[in-house]
Design an enzyme around this catalytic site. Structure first.
Site, PDB file in Angstrom:
ATOM      1  N   ARG A  42     -23.766   2.706 -16.991  1.00  0.00           N
ATOM      2  CA  ARG A  42     -24.763   3.681 -16.533  1.00  0.00           C
ATOM      3  C   ARG A  42     -25.833   3.031 -15.643  1.00  0.00           C
ATOM      4  O   ARG A  42     -26.240   3.591 -14.638  1.00  0.00           O
ATOM      5  CB  ARG A  42     -25.416   4.379 -17.739  1.00  0.00           C
ATOM      6  CG  ARG A  42     -26.174   5.651 -17.389  1.00  0.00           C
ATOM      7  CD  ARG A  42     -26.828   6.269 -18.610  1.00  0.00           C
ATOM      8  NE  ARG A  42     -27.830   5.393 -19.204  1.00  0.00           N
ATOM      9  CZ  ARG A  42     -29.045   5.178 -18.707  1.00  0.00           C
ATOM     10  NH1 ARG A  42     -29.425   5.785 -17.609  1.00  0.00           N
ATOM     11  NH2 ARG A  42     -29.883   4.353 -19.305  1.00  0.00           N
ATOM     12  N   CYS A  53     -32.239   8.727 -27.459  1.00  0.00           N
ATOM     13  CA  CYS A  53     -32.005   7.393 -28.036  1.00  0.00           C
ATOM     14  C   CYS A  53     -32.443   7.384 -29.495  1.00  0.00           C
ATOM     15  O   CYS A  53     -31.660   7.120 -30.387  1.00  0.00           O
ATOM     16  CB  CYS A  53     -32.740   6.357 -27.216  1.00  0.00           C
ATOM     17  SG  CYS A  53     -31.979   6.214 -25.597  1.00  0.00           S
ATOM     18  N   SER A  95     -29.652   3.498 -29.463  1.00  0.00           N
ATOM     19  CA  SER A  95     -29.709   2.553 -28.347  1.00  0.00           C
ATOM     20  C   SER A  95     -31.161   2.175 -28.122  1.00  0.00           C
ATOM     21  O   SER A  95     -32.028   3.061 -28.094  1.00  0.00           O
ATOM     22  CB  SER A  95     -29.110   3.265 -27.119  1.00  0.00           C
ATOM     23  OG  SER A  95     -29.288   2.516 -25.949  1.00  0.00           O
ATOM     24  N   CYS A  96     -31.444   0.879 -27.980  1.00  0.00           N
ATOM     25  CA  CYS A  96     -32.848   0.472 -27.901  1.00  0.00           C
ATOM     26  C   CYS A  96     -33.085  -0.646 -26.898  1.00  0.00           C
ATOM     27  O   CYS A  96     -32.538  -1.742 -27.029  1.00  0.00           O
ATOM     28  CB  CYS A  96     -33.320   0.037 -29.292  1.00  0.00           C
ATOM     29  SG  CYS A  96     -35.049  -0.393 -29.332  1.00  0.00           S
ATOM     30  N   ASP A  97     -33.891  -0.342 -25.899  1.00  0.00           N
ATOM     31  CA  ASP A  97     -34.369  -1.303 -24.902  1.00  0.00           C
ATOM     32  C   ASP A  97     -35.549  -2.017 -25.584  1.00  0.00           C
ATOM     33  O   ASP A  97     -36.670  -1.500 -25.623  1.00  0.00           O
ATOM     34  CB  ASP A  97     -34.798  -0.469 -23.679  1.00  0.00           C
ATOM     35  CG  ASP A  97     -35.463  -1.281 -22.581  1.00  0.00           C
ATOM     36  OD1 ASP A  97     -35.886  -2.417 -22.831  1.00  0.00           O
ATOM     37  OD2 ASP A  97     -35.572  -0.731 -21.470  1.00  0.00           O
ATOM     38  N   ASN A 148     -41.202   3.121 -29.354  1.00  0.00           N
ATOM     39  CA  ASN A 148     -40.542   3.776 -30.487  1.00  0.00           C
ATOM     40  C   ASN A 148     -41.179   3.409 -31.827  1.00  0.00           C
ATOM     41  O   ASN A 148     -41.291   4.249 -32.722  1.00  0.00           O
ATOM     42  CB  ASN A 148     -39.043   3.460 -30.491  1.00  0.00           C
ATOM     43  CG  ASN A 148     -38.321   4.001 -29.260  1.00  0.00           C
ATOM     44  OD1 ASN A 148     -37.520   3.308 -28.630  1.00  0.00           O
ATOM     45  ND2 ASN A 148     -38.606   5.238 -28.876  1.00  0.00           N
ATOM     46  N   HIS A 156     -30.912  -4.079 -27.467  1.00  0.00           N
ATOM     47  CA  HIS A 156     -30.573  -4.926 -26.325  1.00  0.00           C
ATOM     48  C   HIS A 156     -31.771  -5.330 -25.462  1.00  0.00           C
ATOM     49  O   HIS A 156     -32.825  -4.701 -25.505  1.00  0.00           O
ATOM     50  CB  HIS A 156     -29.529  -4.224 -25.443  1.00  0.00           C
ATOM     51  CG  HIS A 156     -29.884  -2.803 -25.105  1.00  0.00           C
ATOM     52  ND1 HIS A 156     -29.424  -1.728 -25.833  1.00  0.00           N
ATOM     53  CD2 HIS A 156     -30.671  -2.275 -24.134  1.00  0.00           C
ATOM     54  CE1 HIS A 156     -29.899  -0.613 -25.304  1.00  0.00           C
ATOM     55  NE2 HIS A 156     -30.668  -0.911 -24.280  1.00  0.00           N
ATOM     56  N   ILE A 157     -31.531  -6.398 -24.709  1.00  0.00           N
ATOM     57  CA  ILE A 157     -32.475  -6.850 -23.685  1.00  0.00           C
ATOM     58  C   ILE A 157     -31.686  -6.861 -22.371  1.00  0.00           C
ATOM     59  O   ILE A 157     -30.614  -7.465 -22.306  1.00  0.00           O
ATOM     60  CB  ILE A 157     -32.997  -8.277 -24.012  1.00  0.00           C
ATOM     61  CG1 ILE A 157     -33.773  -8.281 -25.342  1.00  0.00           C
ATOM     62  CG2 ILE A 157     -33.862  -8.819 -22.878  1.00  0.00           C
ATOM     63  CD1 ILE A 157     -34.274  -9.661 -25.791  1.00  0.00           C
ATOM     64  N   TYR A 158     -32.179  -6.152 -21.348  1.00  0.00           N
ATOM     65  CA  TYR A 158     -31.482  -6.145 -20.052  1.00  0.00           C
ATOM     66  C   TYR A 158     -31.587  -7.528 -19.410  1.00  0.00           C
ATOM     67  O   TYR A 158     -32.564  -8.252 -19.627  1.00  0.00           O
ATOM     68  CB  TYR A 158     -32.092  -5.087 -19.120  1.00  0.00           C
ATOM     69  CG  TYR A 158     -31.712  -3.672 -19.498  1.00  0.00           C
ATOM     70  CD1 TYR A 158     -30.535  -3.092 -19.031  1.00  0.00           C
ATOM     71  CD2 TYR A 158     -32.516  -2.918 -20.350  1.00  0.00           C
ATOM     72  CE1 TYR A 158     -30.175  -1.788 -19.381  1.00  0.00           C
ATOM     73  CE2 TYR A 158     -32.176  -1.612 -20.709  1.00  0.00           C
ATOM     74  CZ  TYR A 158     -30.994  -1.058 -20.214  1.00  0.00           C
ATOM     75  OH  TYR A 158     -30.650   0.227 -20.567  1.00  0.00           O
TER      76      TYR A 158
END
Ligand code: MHF
Ligand SMILES: O=c1ccn([C@H]2C[C@H](O)[C@@H](COP(=O)(O)O)O2)c(=O)[nH]1
Length: 283
Positions: free
Chosen positions: A22, A160, A181-183, A191, A221-223
């Protein structure tokens, strides 16, 4: 704060690289994490190893509770987080269900306040649970769920943090929140605040005491473009003590939230933090 930093460290040390279609970016990822918040003791889980824009996070929650579906409405109450998802994602811009500039579609609060019934009409999940909890009722289904796969194609993003379950033990209210799902650098900062405030606020308007909030995350996750800042800057800093949150005691009902509550009704006492870090955001 320690549990947040432990999760960040765990991702940096044990995470696996996963391609994300995505966003077109890779994410360093772990599966399953849990966080606990002491709402009874008013330990407000603000990130202290960088400046947290906590007011925007509360504004976003208020927008969900009001059932907003438009980034302009979020902006008007002090939250800019939906501008990009509403107006910059190619797939959503080309979606025939998009009703124009700033439309987010049938996401989050729309599902919470107006879940469309197949036989006509809408379900207001939030009102039902507030009414029950105000009358001391926990029917073991006091659930606010934004997750409606039948309408994913009508929204700009799948929710999310998608399910909040309230539980009443005597006159103490607890909350279990579930996130798919977590940035972690950007989204989790918001959050954590939202889970805490959701319990504190619903306890207040239903005449109950707030207890504990439990926050379950599946994909954390970490981008790839956030990793360096997290590993070499934020994780090198020492955290400060948690601050306290004060909510205007005049807020007594869901109608108050719908009609007059603003960010001025929330104040934080004793917030000490390191300087801001600007993490890249992936649309
Ligand atoms: N990739 C991605 N991560 C997210 O966390 C996220 C999405 N997308 N899309 C939907 C919402 C929007 N959210 C967002 C969007 C932006 C910020 C953000 O830019 N935060 C900055 C500054 C906030 C401000 O100035 O008000 C921060 O430093 O925390 C945070 C959460 C959380 N969600
Ligand atoms: O409240 C939120 C909303 C969104 N996120 C993050 C998690 C992901 O990085 C993206 C959503 O992408 P998906 O491809 O739909 O999983 O937004 C968040 O952390 N918190």
């Amino acid at each position: 704060m320690k549990q947040y930093l432990d999760l960040c460290r765990r991702i940096v040390e044990e995470g696996e690289w996963v391609e994300n279609k995505r966003t077109g970016k890779r994410c360093l990822t772990v599966i399953n994490a849990e966080l606990n918040y002491d709402v009874a003791g008013n330990k407000f889980p603000l990130i202290t190893t960088r400046k947290s824009f906590w007011k925007a996070a509360i504004a976003e929650l208020l927008g969900y509770l009001k059932g907003y579906d438009n980034a302009a409405d979020f902006r008007a109450i002090g939250c800019n987080t939906w501008n990009a998802n509403a107006n910059e994602n190619e797939a959503w811009l080309n979606n025939p269900h998009r009703k124009g500039e700033d439309d987010m579609g049938r996401v989050y609060g729309v599902q919470g306040r107006a879940w469309a019934k197949p036989d006509g009409g809408f379900v207001d999940q939030l009102k039902k649970l507030v009414d029950d909890l105000s009358n001391g009722i926990d029917d073991r289904g006091e659930i606010l769920s934004f997750y409606n796969p039948g309408e994913f194609h009508m929204g700009c993003l799948r929710p999310c943090m998608h399910t909040h379950t309230f539980s009443l033990l005597g006159d103490t209210l607890h909350l279990t929140s579930y996130q798919r799902s977590c940035d972690v650098p950007l989204g989790l900062n918001f959050n954590q605040i939202q889970v805490f405030v959701l319990l504190a606020l619903v306890a207040q308007i239903t005449g109950n005491k707030p207890g504990k909030a439990y926050h379950k995350i599946v994909n954390a996750h970490i981008y790839e473009d956030q990793l360096e800042l997290m590993r070499d800057v934020q994780l090198k800093r020492e955290p400060f003590e948690s601050p306290k949150l004060h909510i205007n005691p005049k807020i007594k009902s869901l109608e108050d939230i719908e009609t007059w509550v603003t960010l001025d009704d929330f104040t934080v006492e004793g917030y000490e933090c390191h300087e801001a870090i600007k993490y890249p955001f992936s649309v």
